[in-house]
Design a protein around this motif. Structure first.
Motif, PDB file in Angstrom:
ATOM      1  N   LYS A 153      86.248  -0.183  34.413  1.00 47.67           N
ATOM      2  CA  LYS A 153      86.831   0.280  33.066  1.00 47.67           C
ATOM      3  C   LYS A 153      87.919  -0.740  32.815  1.00 47.67           C
ATOM      4  O   LYS A 153      88.842  -0.737  32.126  1.00 47.67           O
ATOM      5  CB  LYS A 153      87.387   1.612  33.142  1.00 47.67           C
ATOM      6  N   ARG A 154      88.155  -1.817  33.532  1.00 49.52           N
ATOM      7  CA  ARG A 154      89.150  -2.796  33.373  1.00 49.52           C
ATOM      8  C   ARG A 154      88.719  -4.178  34.124  1.00 49.52           C
ATOM      9  O   ARG A 154      87.769  -4.127  34.995  1.00 49.52           O
ATOM     10  CB  ARG A 154      90.535  -2.305  34.083  1.00 49.52           C
ATOM     11  N   VAL A 155      89.361  -5.052  33.693  1.00 50.68           N
ATOM     12  CA  VAL A 155      88.947  -6.480  34.493  1.00 50.68           C
ATOM     13  C   VAL A 155      90.562  -7.015  34.948  1.00 50.68           C
ATOM     14  O   VAL A 155      90.679  -7.478  36.304  1.00 50.68           O
ATOM     15  CB  VAL A 155      88.670  -7.541  33.536  1.00 50.68           C
ATOM     16  N   ASP A 156      91.768  -6.565  34.121  1.00 52.47           N
ATOM     17  CA  ASP A 156      93.083  -6.914  34.510  1.00 52.47           C
ATOM     18  C   ASP A 156      93.385  -6.382  35.914  1.00 52.47           C
ATOM     19  O   ASP A 156      93.066  -5.527  36.092  1.00 52.47           O
ATOM     20  CB  ASP A 156      93.784  -6.449  33.463  1.00 52.47           C
ATOM     21  N   GLY A 157      93.551  -7.529  37.111  1.00 51.36           N
ATOM     22  CA  GLY A 157      93.923  -7.086  38.187  1.00 51.36           C
ATOM     23  C   GLY A 157      93.208  -6.868  39.158  1.00 51.36           C
ATOM     24  O   GLY A 157      93.366  -6.557  40.217  1.00 51.36           O
ATOM     25  N   LEU A 158      91.707  -6.793  38.770  1.00 53.20           N
ATOM     26  CA  LEU A 158      90.803  -6.854  39.804  1.00 53.20           C
ATOM     27  C   LEU A 158      90.580  -7.965  40.826  1.00 53.20           C
ATOM     28  O   LEU A 158      91.036  -9.003  40.359  1.00 53.20           O
ATOM     29  CB  LEU A 158      89.311  -6.677  39.153  1.00 53.20           C
ATOM     30  N   ASN A 159      90.125  -7.969  42.096  1.00 49.68           N
ATOM     31  CA  ASN A 159      89.920  -9.026  42.787  1.00 49.68           C
ATOM     32  C   ASN A 159      88.363  -9.078  42.825  1.00 49.68           C
ATOM     33  O   ASN A 159      87.431  -8.658  42.974  1.00 49.68           O
ATOM     34  CB  ASN A 159      90.179  -8.565  44.295  1.00 49.68           C
ATOM     35  N   ALA A 175      82.328 -18.011  34.754  1.00 54.27           N
ATOM     36  CA  ALA A 175      83.078 -16.717  35.230  1.00 54.27           C
ATOM     37  C   ALA A 175      84.186 -16.719  35.603  1.00 54.27           C
ATOM     38  O   ALA A 175      85.241 -15.980  35.439  1.00 54.27           O
ATOM     39  CB  ALA A 175      81.983 -16.248  36.356  1.00 54.27           C
ATOM     40  N   ILE A 176      84.783 -17.997  36.320  1.00 53.20           N
ATOM     41  CA  ILE A 176      85.995 -18.310  36.794  1.00 53.20           C
ATOM     42  C   ILE A 176      86.999 -18.106  35.472  1.00 53.20           C
ATOM     43  O   ILE A 176      88.014 -17.632  35.339  1.00 53.20           O
ATOM     44  CB  ILE A 176      85.979 -19.653  37.538  1.00 53.20           C
ATOM     45  N   LEU A 177      86.331 -18.893  34.428  1.00 53.77           N
ATOM     46  CA  LEU A 177      87.380 -19.108  33.184  1.00 53.77           C
ATOM     47  C   LEU A 177      87.334 -17.595  32.665  1.00 53.77           C
ATOM     48  O   LEU A 177      88.498 -17.233  32.207  1.00 53.77           O
ATOM     49  CB  LEU A 177      86.587 -20.054  32.150  1.00 53.77           C
ATOM     50  N   ALA A 178      86.296 -16.979  32.411  1.00 54.31           N
ATOM     51  CA  ALA A 178      86.310 -15.629  31.741  1.00 54.31           C
ATOM     52  C   ALA A 178      87.242 -14.666  32.605  1.00 54.31           C
ATOM     53  O   ALA A 178      88.190 -13.827  31.876  1.00 54.31           O
ATOM     54  CB  ALA A 178      84.948 -15.263  31.514  1.00 54.31           C
ATOM     55  N   PHE A 179      87.028 -14.407  33.902  1.00 48.44           N
ATOM     56  CA  PHE A 179      87.726 -13.436  34.700  1.00 48.44           C
ATOM     57  C   PHE A 179      89.282 -13.731  34.632  1.00 48.44           C
ATOM     58  O   PHE A 179      89.996 -12.892  34.579  1.00 48.44           O
ATOM     59  CB  PHE A 179      87.008 -13.339  35.938  1.00 48.44           C
ATOM     60  N   SER A 180      89.541 -15.111  34.745  1.00 47.60           N
ATOM     61  CA  SER A 180      90.895 -15.424  34.868  1.00 47.60           C
ATOM     62  C   SER A 180      91.624 -15.153  33.389  1.00 47.60           C
ATOM     63  O   SER A 180      92.837 -14.673  33.540  1.00 47.60           O
ATOM     64  CB  SER A 180      91.125 -17.052  35.146  1.00 47.60           C
ATOM     65  N   LYS A 181      90.905 -15.407  32.411  1.00 50.04           N
ATOM     66  CA  LYS A 181      91.415 -15.086  31.250  1.00 50.04           C
ATOM     67  C   LYS A 181      91.828 -13.903  30.960  1.00 50.04           C
ATOM     68  O   LYS A 181      92.750 -13.292  30.103  1.00 50.04           O
ATOM     69  CB  LYS A 181      90.829 -15.692  30.026  1.00 50.04           C
ATOM     70  N   LEU A 182      90.863 -12.840  31.582  1.00 48.85           N
ATOM     71  CA  LEU A 182      91.139 -11.537  31.340  1.00 48.85           C
ATOM     72  C   LEU A 182      92.063 -10.817  32.430  1.00 48.85           C
ATOM     73  O   LEU A 182      92.387  -9.680  32.349  1.00 48.85           O
ATOM     74  CB  LEU A 182      89.925 -10.894  31.269  1.00 48.85           C
ATOM     75  N   GLY A 183      92.764 -11.813  33.229  1.00 50.23           N
ATOM     76  CA  GLY A 183      93.811 -11.063  34.400  1.00 50.23           C
ATOM     77  C   GLY A 183      93.215 -10.950  35.423  1.00 50.23           C
ATOM     78  O   GLY A 183      93.990 -10.106  36.341  1.00 50.23           O
ATOM     79  N   ALA A 184      92.226 -11.294  35.970  1.00 52.38           N
ATOM     80  CA  ALA A 184      91.466 -10.785  37.280  1.00 52.38           C
ATOM     81  C   ALA A 184      92.001 -11.932  38.397  1.00 52.38           C
ATOM     82  O   ALA A 184      92.432 -13.051  37.871  1.00 52.38           O
ATOM     83  CB  ALA A 184      89.918 -10.870  37.225  1.00 52.38           C
ATOM     84  N   THR A 201      93.695 -26.397  40.271  1.00 51.27           N
ATOM     85  CA  THR A 201      94.038 -26.367  38.943  1.00 51.27           C
ATOM     86  C   THR A 201      93.183 -25.176  37.977  1.00 51.27           C
ATOM     87  O   THR A 201      93.542 -24.927  36.846  1.00 51.27           O
ATOM     88  CB  THR A 201      93.161 -27.614  38.390  1.00 51.27           C
ATOM     89  N   LEU A 202      92.352 -24.379  38.795  1.00 57.84           N
ATOM     90  CA  LEU A 202      91.898 -23.311  38.269  1.00 57.84           C
ATOM     91  C   LEU A 202      92.519 -22.205  38.403  1.00 57.84           C
ATOM     92  O   LEU A 202      92.233 -21.228  37.923  1.00 57.84           O
ATOM     93  CB  LEU A 202      90.351 -23.455  38.773  1.00 57.84           C
ATOM     94  N   GLY A 203      93.614 -22.243  39.165  1.00 57.33           N
ATOM     95  CA  GLY A 203      94.316 -20.867  39.417  1.00 57.33           C
ATOM     96  C   GLY A 203      93.636 -19.634  40.221  1.00 57.33           C
ATOM     97  O   GLY A 203      93.742 -18.695  40.110  1.00 57.33           O
ATOM     98  N   ILE A 204      92.758 -20.377  41.249  1.00 55.97           N
ATOM     99  CA  ILE A 204      91.793 -19.535  42.059  1.00 55.97           C
ATOM    100  C   ILE A 204      91.983 -19.577  43.415  1.00 55.97           C
ATOM    101  O   ILE A 204      92.566 -20.578  44.067  1.00 55.97           O
ATOM    102  CB  ILE A 204      90.297 -19.723  41.713  1.00 55.97           C
ATOM    103  N   ARG A 205      92.007 -18.589  44.532  1.00 52.27           N
ATOM    104  CA  ARG A 205      91.994 -18.558  45.977  1.00 52.27           C
ATOM    105  C   ARG A 205      90.722 -19.045  46.223  1.00 52.27           C
ATOM    106  O   ARG A 205      89.767 -18.917  45.847  1.00 52.27           O
ATOM    107  CB  ARG A 205      92.179 -17.225  46.236  1.00 52.27           C
TER     108      ARG A 205
END
Ligand code: CP
Length: 309
Positions: A153-159, A175-184, A201-205
């Motif tokens: 029901k949301r993407v924002d804040g999900l791990n 997927a990295i780009l899409a999920f990051s743009k939506l706040g995951a 540079t991708l802002g990922i762990r």
């Protein structure tokens, strides 16, 4: 109501969060068509979609074809082996000849990164990138997001943890780009040789340990080894890869109880994912495939001038 004004869909990188949400909203509204007895609406009657797949595909090609047909567009398909590229014709000459037949959309899969943009810059027909080498696969990312939304029901804040051959995967990049743009919060896991060179540079762990990636994951996306894109073998054996990075039911016990498992397909059972996980209660892999039709209907509809509802 806001218009979607793009002529092409070449990558998630080109889309704003709002544009992604428009596509997802329209896709959601189209799901119902596939559940009817008569799975067809006249929305794209008189439009022509060419599917030109220069690489093998099951899900993307067929779901694009089904999507176009459910919207009443006329569709034709061309594969490399049945085209005159076998006789030495270039990609550019081929697509210029396709354009001369006045299609409305060209859906292209090609092994060269950047091929979709190369073509879009040179033809007047709308181009949809159905996968360009190890670069992007935007409709896959959109269907992945739609599937997560259905279940969470949301993407924002999900791990969200993406595991495997990240460096060679267009699915992972989109997927990295899409999920990051939506706040995951996106984590990638895999052997060092399969991870992106500059993850910051991708802002990922980034982690090299599968257990670390799954212990707090709301969503785990397992990826196939892209052996066709690896220059040299980068892991001693598939068995060793599977031991370190394969998802089996023992490992899955370390994940939260409401985790969902995604995989873009095709699956290599027993390598990156065990059959009991792929077919098990946490798997939403076939939901992804179902959503692929709705997402591709939405993309064709919006590129051909439709508006979100
Ligand atoms: N996920 C995906 O792109 O699958 P296909 O290669 O079968 O299209």
């Amino acid at each position: 109501m806001s218009a979607f004004s793009k002529r092409n869909l070449l990558g998630i990188r080109d889309l704003s969060r709002e544009e992604i949400e428009v596509i997802l909203d329209v896709a959601d509204s189209f799901k119902d068509i596939s559940l009817r007895d008569i799975k067809k609406v006249p929305t794209l009657r008189g439009k022509t979609v060419i599917h030109f797949f220069y690489e093998p595909s099951t899900r993307t090609r067929l779901s694009f074809e089904i999507a176009a047909k459910r919207l009443s567009a006329d569709t034709v398909s061309l594969s490399a082996s049945s085209s005159s590229m076998e006789k030495g014709e270039t990609l550019l000459d081929t697509v210029r000849n396709l354009e001369a037949m006045r299609p409305d959309v060209l859906v292209l899969r090609h092994p060269m990164a950047g091929s979709a943009r190369f073509v879009a810059d040179r033809v007047g027909t709308s181009v949809v990138n159905a996968g360009d080498g190890s670069h992007e696969h935007p409709t896959q990312a959109l269907l992945d997001v739609l599937t997560v939304l259905d279940h969470k029901k949301r993407v924002d804040g999900l791990n969200i943890s993406i595991v495997g051959d990240i460096a060679n995967s267009r699915v992972a990049r989109s997927a990295i780009l899409a999920f990051s743009k939506l706040g995951a919060h996106v984590t990638v896991a895999g052997p060092p040789c399969m991870l992106p060179p500059e993850p910051e540079t991708l802002g990922i762990r980034v982690t090299y340990r599968l257990d670390e990636a799954i212990e707090d994951a709301d969503v785990i996306m397992m990826l196939r080894l892209q052996l066709e894109r690896q220059q040299d073998p980068v892991f001693p054996s598939l068995r060793e890869y599977s031991r370190e990075y394969g998802l089996n039911r023992h490992r899955l016990r370390k994940a939260p109880k409401d985790v969902i498992i995604l995989h873009p397909g095709p699956i290599n059972r027993g390598v990156e994912i065990d059959p009991e996980v792929a077919d098990g209660p946490y798997s939403v892999i076939l939901d992804q495939v179902t959503n692929g039709v709705a997402v591709r209907m939405a993309v064709l509809y919006l590129l051909l001038g439709g508006r979100d509802t």
